[in-house]
Write an enzyme that holds these catalytic residues in place. Structure first.
Site, short mmCIF file in Angstrom:
data_model
loop_
_atom_site.label_atom_id
_atom_site.label_comp_id
_atom_site.label_asym_id
_atom_site.label_seq_id
_atom_site.Cartn_x
_atom_site.Cartn_y
_atom_site.Cartn_z
N ASP A 36 -22.41 21.98 24.63
CA ASP A 36 -21.66 22.51 25.74
C ASP A 36 -20.31 21.91 25.95
O ASP A 36 -19.65 22.48 26.90
CB ASP A 36 -22.83 22.53 26.87
CG ASP A 36 -23.02 21.25 27.45
OD1 ASP A 36 -22.57 20.03 27.00
OD2 ASP A 36 -24.02 21.21 28.41
N GLU A 38 -19.79 18.84 26.83
CA GLU A 38 -20.03 17.44 27.82
C GLU A 38 -19.94 16.32 26.93
O GLU A 38 -20.60 16.31 25.58
CB GLU A 38 -21.18 17.53 28.72
CG GLU A 38 -20.94 18.67 29.99
CD GLU A 38 -22.14 18.69 30.64
OE1 GLU A 38 -23.13 17.66 30.47
OE2 GLU A 38 -22.15 19.54 31.39
N ARG A 94 4.54 14.41 30.47
CA ARG A 94 5.79 15.47 30.67
C ARG A 94 5.65 16.28 32.08
O ARG A 94 6.64 17.03 32.19
CB ARG A 94 5.91 16.22 29.34
CG ARG A 94 6.41 15.40 28.12
CD ARG A 94 6.68 16.28 26.97
NE ARG A 94 5.32 16.60 26.61
CZ ARG A 94 5.18 17.30 25.58
NH1 ARG A 94 6.19 17.85 24.62
NH2 ARG A 94 3.97 17.55 25.20
N GLN A 95 4.45 16.44 32.28
CA GLN A 95 4.20 17.35 33.57
C GLN A 95 4.53 16.50 34.80
O GLN A 95 3.67 16.15 35.74
CB GLN A 95 2.83 17.69 33.49
CG GLN A 95 2.57 19.07 34.26
CD GLN A 95 3.85 20.27 33.70
OE1 GLN A 95 3.46 20.41 32.58
NE2 GLN A 95 4.13 20.91 34.58
N ASP A 167 18.44 14.63 22.40
CA ASP A 167 18.63 15.24 24.07
C ASP A 167 19.20 14.22 24.68
O ASP A 167 19.37 13.04 24.39
CB ASP A 167 17.57 16.07 24.58
CG ASP A 167 16.21 15.29 24.76
OD1 ASP A 167 16.31 14.04 24.89
OD2 ASP A 167 15.06 15.59 24.32
N LYS A 190 20.54 19.31 24.17
CA LYS A 190 19.47 20.13 23.90
C LYS A 190 19.05 21.05 25.10
O LYS A 190 19.08 20.57 26.17
CB LYS A 190 18.30 19.47 23.46
CG LYS A 190 16.97 20.15 23.03
CD LYS A 190 15.67 19.10 22.67
CE LYS A 190 14.94 19.03 23.75
NZ LYS A 190 13.54 18.09 23.45
N ASP A 218 13.24 9.43 19.45
CA ASP A 218 12.50 10.16 20.38
C ASP A 218 11.42 9.49 20.80
O ASP A 218 10.95 8.60 20.08
CB ASP A 218 12.34 11.51 19.89
CG ASP A 218 12.46 12.61 20.95
OD1 ASP A 218 12.39 12.16 22.22
OD2 ASP A 218 12.37 13.98 20.69
N THR A 223 5.28 19.47 19.05
CA THR A 223 5.37 20.67 17.92
C THR A 223 6.30 20.43 16.80
O THR A 223 6.31 21.06 15.80
CB THR A 223 5.70 21.94 18.57
OG1 THR A 223 7.07 21.78 19.22
CG2 THR A 223 4.64 22.33 19.55
N GLY A 224 7.29 19.48 16.97
CA GLY A 224 8.19 19.22 16.04
C GLY A 224 9.53 19.84 16.38
O GLY A 224 10.36 19.68 15.64
#
Ligand code: R5P
Length: 291
Positions: A36, A38, A94-95, A167, A190, A218, A223-224
């Site tokens: 399940d 867990e 990043r959040q 960036d 960027k 970086d 994702t690249g």
């Protein structure tokens, strides 16, 4: 005083290396995932009352590794007087901002969780942005992997190298790399579409890359997309070879293949996340930060 070091399931090898360097009582952990979804997490040794270090990177599956980390801290706090979390790659870093209205700043939640389960300090390697640190309501230390990456790159023969940040946000990091490496650096402009995630390079003109080997620096590759767009741009401006130096190589799905296809000669990353490109060992730097 012999301190305890718990090796989280995602960071077994790195934890072992750190434990040897600080001469700690290494306690392994085991994870069993039920049908399940867990997890059952078991410590495979005893913890003393002394300080405990929990070593666990929070990379994919991020949410599972996060709950494992919280469980390890919680258990350690039941036995030890002080618990320090070493999370070399901190997922969700990043959040750290409400970029679009309604987005939850998950870093704030992580700060509450780490403190809530009993950690008194967090050590992280090359956090995406220092903004994230302010949400950790306990002591924190962000350590740089740049000196270790530079040491590795000094062994590679390069033609008139130039350090490039994909960036503006990574400017400081690239500058640190260039200073230690002994070259100059530039930072591209960027732009990322916050809804689609699509990346575009907005820099205009770029004569200084012609015929030079480039080191793209970086903090992470997911994702690249960022590295691919930067490489295509640099190649269009007639650079020579492109090398990538990054701390955390997540390389999701076929990112590595796509990056190679865009013209990158080699990706070099640290072992904050285990993988084929993770040839730079960061354990000594982490051990020094723990002491
Ligand atoms: C962004 O600001 C970061 O420094 C990285 O460049 C980015 O998160 C990498 O993600 P991706 O590989 O998906 O472009």
């Amino acid at each position: 005083m012999l301190i305890n070091l718990i090796a989280g399931d995602s960071s077994k090898e790195l934890a072992k290396k750190i434990s040897k360097k600080i001469n700690a009582n290494l306690v392994r952990s085991e994870v069993k995932v039920f049908p399940d979804g867990e997890s059952k997490i078991t410590l495979k040794g005893k913890l003393s009352k002394n300080k405990t270090i929990v070593v666990q990177s929070i990379f994919p599956p991020v949410d599972s590794n996060l709950i494992h980390t919280l469980s390890l801290i919680s258990r350690a706090k039941e036995c030890s007087k002080e618990v320090v979390l070493v999370t070399p790659y901190l997922g969700y870093a990043r959040q750290d901002t409400e970029f679009l209205p309604g987005e939850i700043v998950t870093m704030k939640v992580l700060g509450q969780l780490f403190k809530g389960v009993g950690a008194s300090k967090v050590i992280v390697v090359d956090i995406h942005s220092k903004i994230g640190l302010k949400y950790l309501k306990i002591k924190s230390k962000n350590i740089s992997a740049i000196p270790d990456l530079v040491r590795y790159f000094k062994k590679i023969i390069l033609k008139n190298p130039l350090v490039v940040s994909p960036d503006q946000g990574g400017k400081e990091r690239a500058q640190e790399f260039a200073d230690k490496f002994g070259s100059d650096f530039i930072a591209l402009k960027k732009q990322r579409n916050r809804k689609t995630g699509r990346v575009q390079i907005k820099t205009e003109g770029l004569d200084e890359v012609r015929n030079r080997d480039v080191i793209l620096v970086d903090d992470m590759i997911s994702t690249g997309g960022s590295i691919i767009k930067a490489t295509e741009f640099l190649k269009k401006h007639n650079c020579n070879r492109v090398f990538v130096a990054c701390t955390h190589a997540l390389l999701m799905n076929d990112a590595k293949k796509k990056i190679k296809r865009s013209g990158v000669t080699r990706i070099i990353s640290t072992n904050t996340i285990p993988g084929k490109t993770s040839v730079v060992d960061i354990s000594s730097t982490i051990a020094k930060a723990i002491k």
